[in-house]
Enzyme design. Sequence first.
Site, PDB file in Angstrom:
ATOM      1  N   GLY A 229      39.279 -66.326  46.862  1.00 54.90           N
ATOM      2  CA  GLY A 229      38.317 -66.687  47.904  1.00 54.90           C
ATOM      3  C   GLY A 229      37.462 -65.490  48.294  1.00 54.90           C
ATOM      4  N   GLY A 499      47.053 -62.354  56.857  1.00 51.08           N
ATOM      5  CA  GLY A 499      47.985 -63.427  56.519  1.00 51.08           C
ATOM      6  C   GLY A 499      49.438 -63.060  56.722  1.00 51.08           C
ATOM      7  CD  GLU A 647      39.566 -58.368  54.267  1.00 51.18           C
ATOM      8  OE1 GLU A 647      38.375 -58.607  54.404  1.00 51.18           O
ATOM      9  OE2 GLU A 647      40.425 -58.706  55.109  1.00 51.18           O
TER      10      GLU A 647
HETATM   11 MO1  MOS Z   1      38.436 -61.854  53.996  1.00 53.70          MO
HETATM   12  S1  MOS Z   1      36.435 -61.364  53.638  1.00 53.70           S
HETATM   13  O1  MOS Z   1      38.542 -61.680  55.684  1.00 53.70           O
HETATM   14  O2  MOS Z   1      38.644 -63.438  53.497  1.00 53.70           O
END
Ligand code: MOS
Length: 690
Positions: A229, A499, A647
Amino acid sequence: MSAVGQAPVRLDGPDKVTGRARYAVEHPIDGPLHGWLVQARVAVGAVTGVDRQSALAVPGVLYVLDAGNAPALAATDDSELLVLQSTRISYRGQVVAMVLADTLEAAREGARSLRVTYDEQPHDVLLTREHPKLYAPEKVNPAFPTDTAGGDLDAAMAAAAHVVDVEYDTPAHFNNPMEPHATTAQWDGDRLTVHDSTQGTTAVKKHLASAFGVPEHGVRVLAAHVGGGFGAKGSPRPNVVLAAMAARVTGRAVKLALTRQQQFALVGYRTPTLQRVRLGADADGRLTALAHEAYEQTSTVFEFAEQTTEGTRHLYDAGAKFTTHRLAALDVPTPRWMRAPGEAPGIFALESAMDELAAAAGINPVELRIRNDTQHDPETGAPFSSRHLVQCLRRGAERFGWDSRDPRPAVRRDGRWLVGTGVACATYPVYQAPSSARARRCHDGTFEIGINATDIGTGARTVLWQIAADALGVDPARVRVDIADSDLPAASGAGGSSGTSSWGSAVHKACRTLCDGTAAEVVVDTADDIAAQSEVSRHAFGAQFAEARVDLDSGEVRVPRMLGVFAVGRIINPRTARSQLLGGMVMGLSMALHESGTLDIGYGDYANSNLSDYHVATHADVVDVQAEWVEEHDDQLNAIGTKGIGEIGIVGSPAAVLNAVWHATGVRVRELPITPDRLLGGLPERQDVL
Ligand code: MOS
C-alpha cells in the site's frame, strides 16, 4: 521461552507462495460483472456528453455508469470519493464513467469504445516557488502546525561562522504497490460484502455505510491479503465506492481492479516539493540558525498538505528556528500519503544541506551530527522518551569503515569509477492509535484472538500472534489470530508505522485481561491508555550510510553498499522487521536514483504513468543493503515497547546516497533523482584512455 524476539516466518507465507492466498478480486464468486474505468481526457472542464450506446454495442457490455445516471452518494469530507456525482473535471485521469460487462475483456473494449465529449478549459499544473496560488494551509498532515518560528533568524544567520542557504527539490513519486487498488463487492438487500485492497477495513466499512445510507453493521469489508500500500491504500479510494455503486445498481457482484496506469491518477502520490534550507553554525558546527521552507501542491478537489518540514522540527536544535509550508491547489490528481510522507522528502533536503555544512565547516559529517544531538525535543522542550541517534551514528560509522574516510571529494578512482561515501540521519515519529481486540479461551486449551488489523505484507499477522502468545504465557502453537475483517473488533489502519504499536497494545491488553479473569472471552479498547500517556516526545531514529560509484564517462551511479542502523524500540520479529527496514532503504535508493513523475504540461498530467517509464530500483540496483538496530528499551511507549519500523528506512537513505555522490564526484546535485545528465557536466576530466 518468549515468542517475541524470535524470528518465525510469516504465518501466511505458505499460502502466498502456493497461490492459496486470495487477494481482493481473486475471491471466487458466481457470475460477477467486471468493471473498467474511463478517465477524463482533459485536465479542467466538464463532460458534455457520454454516448453510452457506443460502449453498449460491444458484445458482453451490460451497463455504463456516468454522472448522468449514477446514484447519489451521501456527502463526505473526502470529495475525491464523490465519484460520478458531477460532470465537472478537476484533473486529467479523473473517473468519468465505468463500463460493466460479463467479461473483463468486454469491459475493457467497452471502455475503449465509449465516446465522451468534453468542454475543455485551460489548466494550471506546474508548481513553482513563485506560484500565485500558493497559500498557507490551516494545518499540515495530519494536524501539525503549518509554520513555526523562534528566535531572530536573520541575526543568527548574519552572526554564524558557517552558513548554508540551498534549495533542494523532489519530484512527484508514485506508491505503486504490487497489487493495484481492487475490489469485489456484492449486495444482499441492504447488506454489503466487500473484499477490498486497503490498509484498513474499519474505515472502509464506515465510509461505505455512510455513502450508501445503510447501517454499519450491515457492511462487511475484508482484506485477508493485501499486496502492499505504502500509504496509497490508507483510506478508502474511489475503486471501492465505484465497485459498491455498480453492484448496487446492477444487483450483481462486481469486480473492479485499477490498471497500473490508472493507479497514477486515482489513488494518491507524493507531492513534488520545492524546498529551501538555511543553516547557520558556530565555529564548532553547532547549529545557531535553522530554516526549512517547503512548497507543495494539492488538487482542487481535496486539500492534502504534506508535513514536509515537520521532521526538521524535532531532529536538531538551533537558537533561531523557522519552518514553513506553502501549498498550491493545482489542476492535478490529489497527492496523499506515500511512505514517510513529510519525513522522506523533508529530511532528504535537511540532511543533504547538513552535508554541505559539514563540508563548509571542515567537520566530519558524522561528528557534525553528534555535536548537534539533543535529548530534548527542540520543538516542545519535552524530553525524548528515548533517543539513541548518536549510538546509531557511532555503530554505523564503525561497521561502515567511516573513520578512515578522506573527506575530500572527487579524489578516489577505481578504473572508470569515482567512489565516495555519505551519511544522513533518519527520524520518524512514534504513533499509536486506539484499537480494540478480543481474546477467547477455547475448551481445547487453545486461544483465539480477533482484531481488525490489516497485514499489507509487513508480517503484522505474525507479530500479533507472537505478542499474544507471550501475553497469554502459552506456546504460540495454541494461539490463533484472526485479522482483516470488519466484523472483528475495530482497529486503526495500517499507517504511520503504527500497526504493531496500536494493534499489539490492544492484543496484549486483551490477553492479559483474559488471564486476569475467569471469563471465556474479553473485548478491550486502548483509547483510555493512549489518552493517559505521559508528556514526553516519542520518535524513532537512525543513521544511514551509503557508498556511491559514479561512471566518469556516462554519469551512471551505482550504490554497492548501504547500511542503516536504527533505534526503533523493541523488535518483535527480527525477520519481518529487517525486511521492513531494508524495503524502506531500497525505496530510498529508488527515490535517490530513479523515481520521478514526468509532468506533461500540455496535457496536464504525468506522462510516464507506467512501470516501464516510471523507473524504480530493480534487483540489479540493490547490491548490498544491510539494516541493524541498537538495543533500545523504552517503557514510555506502550505495553510492548515498540516504536514502528515501516517508514524510517526510506528516511535519510536518499540523502546518504546523494551525499555519497557528492563525495565521489564533487558535484552537488540538488534535485532528485540523481540522473546522469545532472552529473555529467560537473565530472572531472578523464586524463587516461581506456
Ligand atoms: Mo503510511 S504513508 O502512513 O501508509
